[in-house]
Scaffold this motif. Sequence first.
Motif, short mmCIF file in Angstrom:
data_model
loop_
_atom_site.label_atom_id
_atom_site.label_comp_id
_atom_site.label_asym_id
_atom_site.label_seq_id
_atom_site.Cartn_x
_atom_site.Cartn_y
_atom_site.Cartn_z
N GLU A 270 34.38 29.03 39.29
CA GLU A 270 35.03 28.47 37.94
C GLU A 270 35.60 29.55 37.06
OE1 GLU A 270 32.79 25.72 40.07
OE2 GLU A 270 32.25 27.57 39.42
N ALA A 271 34.85 30.62 36.85
CA ALA A 271 35.16 31.64 35.87
C ALA A 271 36.26 32.36 36.34
CB ALA A 271 33.97 32.72 35.90
N ILE A 272 36.32 32.54 37.70
CA ILE A 272 37.62 33.38 38.41
C ILE A 272 38.75 32.50 38.30
CG2 ILE A 272 38.47 34.16 40.66
CD1 ILE A 272 35.53 34.73 41.44
N VAL A 273 38.69 31.07 38.36
CA VAL A 273 39.86 30.54 38.37
C VAL A 273 40.22 30.59 36.93
CG1 VAL A 273 40.75 27.98 38.36
CG2 VAL A 273 39.37 28.89 40.43
N HIS A 274 39.54 30.39 36.04
CA HIS A 274 39.79 30.44 34.42
C HIS A 274 40.60 31.84 34.32
CE1 HIS A 274 39.65 29.80 30.21
NE2 HIS A 274 39.03 31.02 30.26
N ALA A 275 39.96 32.81 34.45
CA ALA A 275 40.69 34.03 34.41
C ALA A 275 41.98 34.32 34.98
CB ALA A 275 39.77 35.30 34.83
N THR A 276 41.98 33.83 36.07
CA THR A 276 43.35 33.84 37.13
C THR A 276 44.61 32.98 35.99
OG1 THR A 276 42.28 33.86 39.19
CG2 THR A 276 44.79 33.06 39.01
N GLY A 277 43.85 31.89 35.48
CA GLY A 277 44.99 31.27 34.57
C GLY A 277 45.44 31.83 33.63
N LEU A 278 44.41 32.44 32.88
CA LEU A 278 44.64 33.40 31.70
C LEU A 278 45.86 34.33 31.90
CD1 LEU A 278 41.27 33.77 29.94
CD2 LEU A 278 43.04 32.35 29.11
#
Length: 326
Positions: A270-278
């Motif tokens: 979930e943290a990785i997906v969030h960072a990818t979006g940023l």
Amino acid sequence: MTAAGTRLDHADTATRFGRSELRLGHADVLAAAGRIAPYIRRTPLLTAGSLPRVLLKAEHLQHSGSFKLRGAANALLALGAREIVTGSSGNHGLAVAALAGPLGVAVTVVMAAGASEAKARAVAALGARVIRTGGGVAERDRYARDFATRTGAVLVPSSDHELVVAGQGTVGLEIFEDAPGTGTVFVPTGGGGLLGGVCLAAAGLTRPVRIVGVEPADTRRYARSLAAGHPVELPPSDTVADGLRGQRAGEVLFPVIRQRVDELVGVTDEAIVHATGLLHEAGIPAEPSGAVALAGALQHGFDGTAAVIVSGGNGPAALAARTSAG
């Protein structure tokens, strides 16, 4: 060890393990930088308004789409082999295949069953032979070693090889040259080649800098190996960071990382997906593996300025565009 991170006491590890096991040093990274300079792109440090005090080392802009080109180039140029085999989740295979044609090298890339189909197609489009295996990364790498023994091809691992590690270390050299005030470097950690290389690059500094390795939460091979005191092998995983699914800490890399890394942290999908979006919102088309270091920086925090390595941008759209252009 905590769920979030593993802090390392270098005085303690040096006393217990000594430095005799190290087979690499800062000089190896310097030699690699000179060797590979004509074949790689010196990537920039980018900034984003939404990420204050963060410098983004843009390896997604590297030829072949990831930092892997650096280690592959150093190995292929130094070894001079006419036929090589490697195991890869995709980006190392892409790097090796991209170099192989111009250098006249025959390449076989072994990929595990769960590896990206888009990356497998892109590797094949570059002229490499692709072999798919069952199981995970550990089984893939065993197949590649057996293939080398059977055929006489030279094995060039994706991470755990002196020349590969030294080549990856040139990422760190560029960061420290371009941003000498950097206080912390966050490094995505799968096989460990990039993390080990940055450690070697930092060995040439006269000032302190913190190096933090960031692993997917379900594939913390280095955190668990350091806790055990020796490399351990984990079961296969299916983290969204497909380039960081390695199962075992490297024999070459383990002593380097053990003696120099300041901390290892784990981040969820979930943290990785969030960072990818940023990163995408900032105009940086990182693949999930390329956003892992940012996920670690956001979770862990830091003082001063941090460099975050965006290790690759080989998402489906980028791969499709590169394949059609080729």
